[in-house]
Design an enzyme around this catalytic site. Structure first.
Site, short mmCIF file in Angstrom:
data_model
loop_
_atom_site.label_atom_id
_atom_site.label_comp_id
_atom_site.label_asym_id
_atom_site.label_seq_id
_atom_site.Cartn_x
_atom_site.Cartn_y
_atom_site.Cartn_z
N LYS A 203 0.85 -1.20 0.00
CA LYS A 203 0.00 0.00 0.00
C LYS A 203 0.88 1.25 0.00
O LYS A 203 0.68 2.16 -0.78
CB LYS A 203 -0.90 -0.03 1.24
CG LYS A 203 -1.85 1.13 1.34
CD LYS A 203 -2.83 0.93 2.48
CE LYS A 203 -3.62 2.20 2.71
NZ LYS A 203 -4.59 2.09 3.81
N GLU A 209 10.53 -4.52 4.77
CA GLU A 209 10.64 -5.93 4.40
C GLU A 209 10.32 -6.12 2.92
O GLU A 209 11.05 -6.77 2.17
CB GLU A 209 9.66 -6.79 5.22
CG GLU A 209 9.89 -6.79 6.71
CD GLU A 209 9.23 -5.59 7.41
OE1 GLU A 209 8.88 -4.60 6.73
OE2 GLU A 209 9.08 -5.65 8.64
N GLY A 264 -5.01 -1.93 4.89
CA GLY A 264 -4.15 -3.04 4.45
C GLY A 264 -4.77 -4.40 4.70
O GLY A 264 -4.83 -5.26 3.81
N ARG A 265 -5.27 -4.61 5.91
CA ARG A 265 -5.81 -5.94 6.26
C ARG A 265 -7.19 -6.20 5.66
O ARG A 265 -7.73 -7.28 5.80
CB ARG A 265 -5.80 -6.12 7.78
CG ARG A 265 -6.49 -4.99 8.55
CD ARG A 265 -6.14 -5.03 10.02
NE ARG A 265 -6.66 -3.88 10.76
CZ ARG A 265 -6.04 -2.72 10.89
NH1 ARG A 265 -4.87 -2.52 10.29
NH2 ARG A 265 -6.57 -1.74 11.60
N GLU A 350 -4.95 -6.59 14.75
CA GLU A 350 -4.46 -5.27 14.32
C GLU A 350 -5.60 -4.25 14.36
O GLU A 350 -5.37 -3.06 14.50
CB GLU A 350 -3.85 -5.36 12.91
CG GLU A 350 -2.77 -4.32 12.68
CD GLU A 350 -2.00 -4.49 11.38
OE1 GLU A 350 -2.61 -4.40 10.30
OE2 GLU A 350 -0.79 -4.73 11.42
N HIS A 381 -4.75 -32.23 18.83
CA HIS A 381 -3.59 -32.94 19.37
C HIS A 381 -2.51 -31.98 19.84
O HIS A 381 -1.38 -32.41 20.07
CB HIS A 381 -3.03 -33.89 18.31
CG HIS A 381 -3.98 -35.01 18.00
ND1 HIS A 381 -4.03 -36.16 18.75
CD2 HIS A 381 -4.96 -35.11 17.07
CE1 HIS A 381 -4.99 -36.95 18.27
NE2 HIS A 381 -5.57 -36.33 17.25
N LYS A 508 8.97 -0.30 13.94
CA LYS A 508 9.54 -0.03 12.61
C LYS A 508 10.59 1.09 12.71
O LYS A 508 11.67 1.00 12.12
CB LYS A 508 8.44 0.42 11.65
CG LYS A 508 7.46 -0.67 11.23
CD LYS A 508 6.53 -0.13 10.16
CE LYS A 508 5.36 -1.04 9.91
NZ LYS A 508 4.38 -0.50 8.99
#
Ligand code: F6P
Length: 545
Positions: A203, A209, A264-265, A350, A381, A508
């Site tokens: 975005k 990263e 973004g999400r 978030e 499990h 960040k």
């Protein structure tokens, strides 16, 4: 939330009803399963295994009304800037507004932009899938690498995995998000630059990263293709930041735009979904949008009593704010949905991981839960033990498709039986008397008494069962939209802004500072940095010197 009239009534109701056992509620009411059941499109929700009565639901719905949920829904759908800290509208619903009702942001109907980008994505998709789009040595594209992180990665990754069986037989999808030199090296070793397309999804087009991985990809590509002009055939970008895309060297015609009113999400419905569209085809992408649109229409037009996102949100509020449960578990009994818990984890945590209300005042009640999960049987499990006998009350969403696969259909019977059994065990538990009956005669009396408390399950542990008629693009679209709205509703009740994420910013900024100081530390850096961080940096430097 605490100032709402019904909050107090709910507290009283909690005190009166907290000792009711679901086992008894089922016994007393033969219609409970039918009463607490909803259906929207291809999704069915059984919420009867919750610690609720009719009165609980009535009060929770009144609470939602008092919190102004009706008005807030209208505000979101009409493009009001409800993300107040960033002064932005929140309009992921516009991206799947398949009926095309005009939606205005700053006086402009945004539906034209939405439809134009969708057409551009569809044309590009057709070219790649049909084999018309050729690489720099005239090879067709066989591999797509989506480079992005967070919302620019998890949504497309989850959807592509979930709907793999609808994918193009020639096209392989790869997702790169983490900065891990080994991961990217391994991927490049197995890729052919002549038939690989990179989608740089960001975005902001400034995320460290993503930009590091994108530069590594460009470097690797040019080390083979040599000529910069070939980048045009192998790199496209999805971003709101056209300038940065240009600076990176990606052709303007290869930039797929989206807008700051898409969080973004919440962005997989936008051009961030380009990898989904290429992998699954434009018809399936449209089906995904249609499914979400169906849930959106249900959400805005259905009375709260029968409104699936409202019901799920209120059940969450009931546990988080009254029982004090701090976790929510997502357990898809479907290998293809293995990334669904991770996706919902970002979406929820978030969005609602906040500690101040919309006015900036510290809240004195719990907000978003810790969300985690795993595919069903594996979770059984691994961590279900704690959910069965631990000290927390953490609700679980079980998700499964009804339709059996054509092959290995017996496995599906086993899978679904396990799911039904787990939900039943969480609800019923097992009493001391039942354990006694089971073990009588098998153990000595003394041993039996010793083991008894360990074998008892209190039960009364809540769960929702979400049945998909089948896992297809349409139903997956509805399912994601269901959770998006659930999270929005909870944010409204807590009076928090679910659409900013300042909490991730500090790390960040500090990471940039630390990186810049790894080679040489200024006096200023040393002064402002704690001794633990300085020590760790020294150890790292020494180890690599
Ligand atoms: O770090 C969190 C975040 O800002 C997410 O909200 C977002 O989805 C992700 O980073 C990626 O951001 P971008 O798409 O701008 O690279």
């Amino acid at each position: 939330m605490k100032h709402l009239k019904t909050y107090k009534k709910l507290l009283e109701h909690y005190e009166q009803s907290k000792n009711l056992h679901m086992r008894d509620l089922f016994k007393e009411d033969s219609k409970r399963a039918q009463r607490f059941f909803l259906e929207v499109g291809g999704i069915k929700l059984d919420y009867s295994k919750n610690r609720i009565t009719n009165k609980t639901m009535e009060l929770l719905i009144t609470l939602a009304r008092e919190a102004g949920l009706n008005e807030k829904i209208k505000e979101m759908f009409s493009g009001k800037k409800i993300n107040t800290t960033e002064d932005r509208a929140v309009l992921h619903i516009a991206l799947r507004n398949r009926i095309n009702t005009p939606i205005f942001v700053d006086g402009k109907n945004i539906m034209d932009d939405v439809n134009n980008v969708l057409s551009k994505m569809a044309n590009f998709t057709d070219e790649i899938r049909s084999g018309k789009w050729l690489g720099y040595t005239n090879q067709v594209i066989t591999d797509i690498v989506n480079i992005g992180i967070g919302g620019s990665d998890l949504g497309p990754l989850m959807v592509c995995e979930a709907l793999k069986k609808f994918s193009h037989p020639r096209i392989k999808m790869h997702f790169v998000s983490n900065i891990d030199a080994r991961g990217i090296e391994e991927l490049f070793a197995n890729l052919n630059p002549q038939s690989t397309l990179f989608i740089i999804s960001s975005k902001t087009f400034s995320t460290q990263e993503t930009m590091t991985n994108a530069l590594a990809a460009k470097e690797w590509f040019l080390s083979h293709a040599e000529k910069k002009e070939y980048i045009k055939k192998h790199f496209v970008a999805v971003s709101t930041n056209k300038e940065a895309v240009k600076e990176f060297g990606i052709d303007e015609s290869n930039c797929f735009e989206f807008w700051n009113w898409v969080g973004g999400r919440y962005s997989l419905w936008s051009a961030i979904g380009l990898s989904i569209m290429i992998y699954l085809g434009k018809e399936n992408f449209i089906q995904l949008l249609e499914g979400a649109c169906l849930m959106d229409s249900h959400f805005i037009s259905t009375p709260f009593e029968n409104n699936m996102p409202v019901i799920l949100a209120l059940l969450g509020i009931w546990y988080i704010n009254f029982y004090g449960g701090g976790a929510h578990i997502i357990a898809p009994y479907d290998e293809y949905l293995r990334n669904f818990p991770r996706f919902i984890q970002q979406l929820d945590m978030e969005s609602n991981g906040k500690q101040v209300d919309k006015n900036g005042n510290k809240i004195d009640y719990e907000s978003g839960p810790v969300v985690f999960g795993e595919t069903g049987i594996n979770a059984q499990h691994a961590f279900f033990q704690l959910l069965h006998q631990g000290t927390h009350t953490s609700p679980i969403d079980f998700i499964v498709s009804l339709k059996k696969p054509k092959r290995y259909f017996k496995s599906h019977d086993i899978l679904i039986s396990n799911l039904f059994a787990q939900a039943q065990a969480f609800m019923r538990g097992i009493t001391k008397d039942e354990v006694l009956k089971e073990l009588k005669g098998k153990l000595k009396e003394e041993d039996l008494q010793k083991v008894l408390p360990h074998k008892e399950f209190s039960g009364n542990r809540p769960s929702n069962i979400i049945l998909l008629e089948e896992l297809n693009p349409r139903n997956l679209g509805s399912l994601i939209s269901l959770y998006e709205h659930k999270i929005f509703i909870q944010g409204v009740i807590w009076n928090i802004n679910s659409f900013d994420q300042f909490g991730v910013e500090l790390g960040k900024v500090l990471a940039k500072d630390i990186l810049a100081s790894l080679d040489e530390m200024s006096e200023e850096f040393i002064q402002k940095t704690d001794s633990s961080t300085l020590n760790l940096m020294q150890i790292y430097k020494k180890y690599n010197s």
